[in-house]
Write a protein that holds these residues in place. Structure first.
Motif, short mmCIF file in Angstrom:
data_model
loop_
_atom_site.label_atom_id
_atom_site.label_comp_id
_atom_site.label_asym_id
_atom_site.label_seq_id
_atom_site.Cartn_x
_atom_site.Cartn_y
_atom_site.Cartn_z
N MET A 29 17.53 12.95 11.24
CA MET A 29 17.76 12.66 9.82
C MET A 29 17.20 11.29 9.47
N THR A 30 16.61 11.19 8.29
CA THR A 30 16.10 9.91 7.81
C THR A 30 17.16 9.25 6.94
N ASN A 31 17.58 8.06 7.33
CA ASN A 31 18.57 7.31 6.58
C ASN A 31 17.93 6.18 5.80
N ILE A 32 18.53 5.82 4.67
CA ILE A 32 18.11 4.64 3.92
C ILE A 32 19.09 3.53 4.26
N ALA A 33 18.59 2.47 4.88
CA ALA A 33 19.44 1.37 5.30
C ALA A 33 19.40 0.20 4.32
N SER A 34 18.30 0.08 3.57
CA SER A 34 18.17 -1.05 2.66
C SER A 34 17.15 -0.74 1.58
N LEU A 35 17.21 -1.52 0.51
CA LEU A 35 16.24 -1.44 -0.58
C LEU A 35 15.73 -2.84 -0.87
N THR A 36 14.41 -2.98 -0.96
CA THR A 36 13.81 -4.28 -1.27
C THR A 36 13.26 -4.24 -2.68
N LEU A 37 13.76 -5.12 -3.52
CA LEU A 37 13.30 -5.21 -4.91
C LEU A 37 12.28 -6.32 -5.05
N ASP A 38 11.19 -6.03 -5.74
CA ASP A 38 10.20 -7.06 -6.05
C ASP A 38 10.70 -7.85 -7.26
N VAL A 39 10.79 -9.15 -7.11
CA VAL A 39 11.33 -10.01 -8.16
C VAL A 39 10.47 -11.26 -8.29
N ALA A 40 10.51 -11.89 -9.45
CA ALA A 40 9.74 -13.12 -9.66
C ALA A 40 10.36 -14.30 -8.92
N ASP A 41 11.69 -14.31 -8.79
CA ASP A 41 12.40 -15.43 -8.18
C ASP A 41 13.47 -14.86 -7.26
N THR A 42 13.27 -14.98 -5.96
CA THR A 42 14.21 -14.37 -5.02
C THR A 42 15.58 -15.06 -5.05
N GLU A 43 15.61 -16.37 -5.22
CA GLU A 43 16.89 -17.08 -5.26
C GLU A 43 17.69 -16.68 -6.48
N ALA A 44 17.02 -16.55 -7.63
CA ALA A 44 17.70 -16.13 -8.84
C ALA A 44 18.23 -14.70 -8.70
N ALA A 45 17.44 -13.85 -8.06
CA ALA A 45 17.86 -12.46 -7.85
C ALA A 45 19.09 -12.40 -6.95
N GLU A 46 19.09 -13.19 -5.90
CA GLU A 46 20.24 -13.21 -4.99
C GLU A 46 21.50 -13.67 -5.72
N ARG A 47 21.36 -14.69 -6.58
CA ARG A 47 22.51 -15.16 -7.34
C ARG A 47 23.02 -14.08 -8.28
N PHE A 48 22.09 -13.43 -8.98
CA PHE A 48 22.50 -12.39 -9.93
C PHE A 48 23.22 -11.25 -9.22
N TYR A 49 22.63 -10.70 -8.18
CA TYR A 49 23.21 -9.52 -7.55
C TYR A 49 24.50 -9.83 -6.81
N THR A 50 24.65 -11.04 -6.29
CA THR A 50 25.92 -11.43 -5.68
C THR A 50 27.01 -11.46 -6.73
N ALA A 51 26.71 -12.05 -7.89
CA ALA A 51 27.71 -12.15 -8.95
C ALA A 51 27.98 -10.80 -9.61
N ALA A 52 26.93 -9.99 -9.77
CA ALA A 52 27.08 -8.73 -10.50
C ALA A 52 27.73 -7.64 -9.67
N PHE A 53 27.23 -7.40 -8.47
CA PHE A 53 27.66 -6.22 -7.71
C PHE A 53 28.15 -6.52 -6.29
N GLY A 54 27.64 -7.57 -5.66
CA GLY A 54 28.07 -7.91 -4.32
C GLY A 54 27.69 -6.89 -3.26
N LEU A 55 26.51 -6.28 -3.40
CA LEU A 55 26.08 -5.25 -2.46
C LEU A 55 25.42 -5.86 -1.23
N ASP A 56 25.48 -5.14 -0.11
CA ASP A 56 24.86 -5.65 1.13
C ASP A 56 23.65 -4.83 1.57
N VAL A 57 23.13 -3.99 0.67
CA VAL A 57 21.97 -3.16 1.04
C VAL A 57 20.68 -3.65 0.37
N LEU A 58 20.75 -4.77 -0.35
CA LEU A 58 19.59 -5.24 -1.09
C LEU A 58 18.88 -6.39 -0.40
#
Length: 205
Positions: free
Chosen positions: A1-30
């Motif tokens: 079986m093929t599993n999805i372990a993570s998703l990588t999003l292309d973003v202009a600013d990785t630090e800003a993206a990390e701040r946003f997603y931590t505050a918004a959803f707190g997911l560990d697969v991104l």
């Protein structure tokens, strides 16, 4: 079986993206990758969070908006339950939903399921492609919708126009999808241009 372990999003600013997603959803697969080459318009995918009840939907939508997301569809009741749609500052579209129409307990910020919805040109052809890669079909509704059992992140296929309509955006778009799917298989690109790569998380599991 093929599993999805993570998703990588292309973003202009990785630090800003990390701040946003931590505050918004707190997911560990991104994961995030710095890129200026993300396509314009609808990028062809939606990330969905399935939660237990309407108050949890509201909690995640509110935290996403407070962190900088834009509301595409306010949270509301529907035939299928309760849900809302937001767009992150990086352009990714997120749907938060529950099949429940009433709260049955206290608010618990827990995500029951993360689903990657891919908007495809031909659901039947895409289903055949992924089944040939070893993905196990969980649910299938003809030419409309297919769902696979893929571990931490569930994969689902939807017709592109129908998916865009569901989240309240125009279906047109071009350029890079801006997401890379990290799995436990070798790297490949599907019929609609979505790229898979071998995830270090899958290798470590």
């Amino acid at each position: 079986m093929t599993n999805i372990a993570s998703l990588t999003l292309d973003v202009a600013d990785t630090e800003a993206a990390e701040r946003f997603y931590t505050a918004a959803f707190g997911l560990d697969v991104l994961d995030f990758r710095a890129s200026d080459a993300v396509g314009t318009g609808f990028r062809g995918f939606v990330l969905a969070l399935t939660v237990s009840q309407p108050s949890v939907v509201d909690s995640y939508v509110d935290s996403a908006v407070a962190a900088g997301a834009t509301v595409l569809k306010p949270a509301a009741k529907s035939l299928w339950g309760y849900g809302g749609v937001v767009q992150a500052p990086d352009g990714a579209i997120w749907k938060v939903a529950t099949s429940a129409k009433k709260d049955t307990g206290p608010v618990a910020r827990e995500v029951d399921e993360v689903v990657l919805l891919l908007g495809v040109a031909d659901v039947v052809a895409a289903k055949k492609f992924y089944a040939g890669r070893g993905l196990a079909v969980g649910k299938s509704f003809g030419r409309m919708y297919v769902e696979f059992a893929t571990g931490p992140v569930k994969l689902a296929l939807y017709r592109r126009r129908a998916l865009a309509k569901d989240v309240g955006v125009a279906p047109e778009g071009d350029g890079s999808h801006g997401v890379t799917i990290g799995g436990d298989s070798t790297a490949f690109t599907d019929l609609d241009g979505f790229t898979w790569t071998t995830s270090t998380r899958a290798a470590a599991a």
